[in-house]
Enzyme design. Structure first.
Site, short mmCIF file in Angstrom:
data_model
loop_
_atom_site.label_atom_id
_atom_site.label_comp_id
_atom_site.label_asym_id
_atom_site.label_seq_id
_atom_site.Cartn_x
_atom_site.Cartn_y
_atom_site.Cartn_z
NE ARG A 256 32.87 54.23 -31.41
CZ ARG A 256 33.96 54.65 -30.78
NH1 ARG A 256 35.05 54.94 -31.45
NH2 ARG A 256 33.97 54.80 -29.47
CG HIS A 260 36.88 51.14 -31.89
ND1 HIS A 260 36.94 51.90 -33.05
CD2 HIS A 260 37.80 50.16 -32.05
CE1 HIS A 260 37.86 51.39 -33.85
NE2 HIS A 260 38.39 50.33 -33.27
CE1 TYR A 269 35.80 56.62 -26.90
CE2 TYR A 269 36.72 54.78 -25.66
CZ TYR A 269 36.03 55.26 -26.75
OH TYR A 269 35.55 54.38 -27.70
#
Length: 365
Positions: A256, A260, A269
């Protein structure tokens, strides 16, 4: 005892576009490869525009597909019109290939129920995007059960991310699919991140594909950044299910590249170095590099394609933004088969209010 289970893993194109072995016979069709490439580029440009629309407040939260275009394009290009797609929220590429219009996708992400009322007859039975995690896998088994009971040679295709494979809904779906030998294909987009949780700690299994083994059917891995590999294995999976040979689970290894959703900030993160490395393996550039090496693609064709795709996206945006506002009472439609009394009262209030407005009575607004 080792916990390693050896599963098939398929890749034809390396990250730099070079061949890793002999291609399947169908891959000699450069017209087909060009169509697949065109659709990946269109998906990426639409994706960029959707993110921009969200950032400027013109649609709501959106789930980008950046870096995962090969998976959806391969799925959508191979499904038959009579098959049924039971998607999750990161399936823009599949929907576009199936015939869902770009303006319909924008309506959906803009909070308009009409975005799921697909105009194209071939996708009329496809399910709307599913936001709750993994529940769509059980819905797909219900669809596949109907196909089997009726003796129809149709396939239900359902998709999910890596995080969804840890949900009870997903595991229950695998169980019933295997027990009943249903014509369903599960495609797991293992993009390495379940929102902010990395794949390595959200599930202890060495692979996600091996979860199919416990349910009694075939599972395998494929390089999700290699559209030739995804197309080839998806083609085989669909035919297997269509011929009554049971379900298949394809774990497509991707990454990805974006957040998100547009409500997320992935820089909190994961490292920039990790994302930089992933960009070296992404699917669009990989196929482009291969086609250039074969003399069937060049910069001129690339710029023409980008211009054409941008034009299509802009037209869709204009259609979306010129669509009239949905009626207020529409937010209550398609929720219950039989309305509870409280909802019926609210709907009556909405209708009375709409009638007053139509009559020019604006009191109490």
């Amino acid at each position: 005892m080792s916990n390693k289970i050896k599963l098939a893993y398929t890749r034809y194109l390396a990250p730099d576009g070079r061949l890793t072995g002999e291609l399947p016979p169908w891959a000699d069709d450069f017209n087909l490869l060009t169509r697949l490439y065109r659709q990946m580029v269109l998906t990426r440009l639409f994706d960029q525009k959707a993110v921009a629309l969200q950032r400027t407040g013109r649609i709501g939260t959106y789930a980008p597909t950046l870096g995962q275009e090969a998976i959806g394009v391969a799925i959508g290009s191979l499904m038959h019109p009579e098959d049924v797609l039971v998607p999750y929220y990161r399936d823009t590429a599949v929907q576009l290939m199936r015939g869902v219009r770009m303006e319909e996708i924008l309506l959906y992400w803009g909070g308009d129920e009409r975005g799921s009322a697909y105009a194209e007859p071939a996708v009329a039975q496809d399910f709307p995007l599913c936001v709750p995690i993994a529940t769509q896998a059980l819905h797909a088994c219900g669809v596949a059960s109907a196909f089997k009971i009726r003796g129809e040679h149709r396939v239900a295709v359902t998709t999910c991310g890596d995080g969804a494979t840890s949900k009870g809904d997903f595991l229950e779906a695998l169980n019933v699919a295997g027990a009943w030998q249903l014509p369903v294909v599960f495609v797991v987009n293992n993009n390495q991140w379940a929102i902010s949780v990395p794949r390595r700690i959200q599930c202890g299994a060495p692979t996600l594909a091996q979860k199919a083994i416990g349910a009694g059917f075939h599972g395998e891995q494929v390089d999700g950044n290699d559209i030739v590999a995804v197309y080839d294995r998806m083609q085989i999976a669909l035919e297997r299910a269509r011929k009554g040979k049971g379900p298949v689970l394809l774990e497509c290894l991707s990454y990805r590249l974006g957040d998100h959703t547009t409500a997320d900030d992935a820089t909190r993160y994961r490292s920039g170095e990790e994302v930089k490395q992933a960009w070296l393996e992404e699917p669009v550039k990989r196929l482009q590099t291969y086609m250039v090496s074969q003399g069937v693609w060049d910069e001129g064709r690339e710029q023409t394609l980008i211009s054409e795709c941008q034009g299509l996206v802009q037209m869709a945006v204009e259609v979306f933004e010129s669509t009239g506002t949905q009626s207020p009472e529409s937010v209550m439609q398609h929720v219950y088969a039989k309305w509870p009394a409280a909802l019926a009262e609210q709907h009556e209030w909405f209708m009375e209010r709409a009638a007053r407005r139509a009559g020019g009575d604006h009191h109490g607004q």
